[in-house]
Design an enzyme around this catalytic site. Structure first.
Site, PDB file in Angstrom:
ATOM      1  N   LYS A  59      42.753  82.402  61.452  1.00  0.00           N
ATOM      2  CA  LYS A  59      41.357  82.169  61.879  1.00  0.00           C
ATOM      3  C   LYS A  59      41.118  82.712  63.293  1.00  0.00           C
ATOM      4  CE  LYS A  59      40.801  78.097  58.937  1.00  0.00           C
ATOM      5  NZ  LYS A  59      42.204  77.882  58.521  1.00  0.00           N
ATOM      6  N   THR A  66      41.427  91.535  71.791  1.00  0.00           N
ATOM      7  CA  THR A  66      42.480  90.605  71.374  1.00  0.00           C
ATOM      8  C   THR A  66      42.531  90.480  69.858  1.00  0.00           C
ATOM      9  OG1 THR A  66      42.238  89.361  73.439  1.00  0.00           O
ATOM     10  CG2 THR A  66      43.330  88.241  71.615  1.00  0.00           C
ATOM     11  N   THR A 112      36.267  73.433  55.984  1.00  0.00           N
ATOM     12  CA  THR A 112      35.980  72.441  54.943  1.00  0.00           C
ATOM     13  C   THR A 112      36.065  71.008  55.457  1.00  0.00           C
ATOM     14  OG1 THR A 112      38.282  72.610  54.202  1.00  0.00           O
ATOM     15  CG2 THR A 112      36.631  73.897  52.999  1.00  0.00           C
TER      16      THR A 112
END
Length: 222
Positions: A59, A66, A112
């Site tokens: 993620k 970067t 989620t």
């Protein structure tokens, strides 16, 4: 048929044992930050050496340079999938697309474990689906390959013709734990998910190998 992705959010010995025991089956293994930080290439190499697809669930959410460097690193690990936060913005997502070669880049809009209450708490006045769609549009413009979404946003992704990865999938009857927008395997399959991510329903099973075989049978049948 949806691919089965097993989330290796467990201790190293169990992870390596699963990889060894499931060799030859059509499985994707998802490796997250804790496994990478604790064991570096040990699990990643085991996944690739036994012929599985590798999903790095990192993620990425950072400045363009970067993010681009991290994508290049993931390519050197022969990863097949890599997640990025869509809220990193167009420039960072575009930088990732420009340096990738074979890896599929997957955008994450809303975890989620979060819902509309979270969006309201941080001052986002948009309904969840509209918020998701706006971030998805940024990813589409940048050229990423697909999106990580709950079963509730699954129709939005499939209507646009993109790869949809559904995390938080549970075998019916299993607890939802810390996740709020979860789905049963049946719901994800019926929604035409391209990949279902199952972690605790396999890792906590009395017989994890049998549980995997049962899930693969259901996916094949559907």
């Amino acid at each position: 048929m949806a691919k089965l992705c097993i989330a290796l959010d467990t201790h190293i010995e169990k992870a390596l044992s699963l990889i060894e025991a499931l060799a030859g089956l059509p499985i994707v293994f998802k490796v997250g930050p804790s496994m990478i930080l604790d064991h570096h290439r040990r699990v990643v190499d085991a996944v690739k050496e036994r012929g599985f697809e590798l999903f790095l669930d990192l993620k990425l959410h950072d400045i363009p340079n970067t993010v681009a460097l991290a994508v290049e690193s993931a390519e050197r690990l022969s990863a097949d999938y890599l997640t990025l936060h869509l809220s990193s913005g167009y420039e960072a997502l575009k930088a990732a697309v420009e340096v990738r070669r074979k890896i599929k880049l997957l955008g994450v809009a809303l975890l989620t474990s979060l819902d509309e209450d979270f969006l309201r708490d941080v001052g986002v006045c948009l309904p969840k689906d509209e918020y998701f769609t706006k971030l998805m549009d940024v990813g589409i413009k940048a050229g990423i390959d697909g999106f990580v979404c709950s079963v509730y946003e699954l129709p939005i992704v499939k209507e646009r013709g993109f790869m949809a990865v559904v995390p938080g999938v549970r075998v019916e009857g299993d607890p939802t734990d810390d996740q709020k927008r979860v789905a049963t395997l049946r719901e994800a399959v019926e929604g035409k998910a391209d990949m279902v991510v199952v972690g605790r329903s396999i890792l906590r099973a009395e017989d994890p190998i049998k549980r995997v075989e049962e899930i693969l049978h259901l996916l094949t049948k559907d």
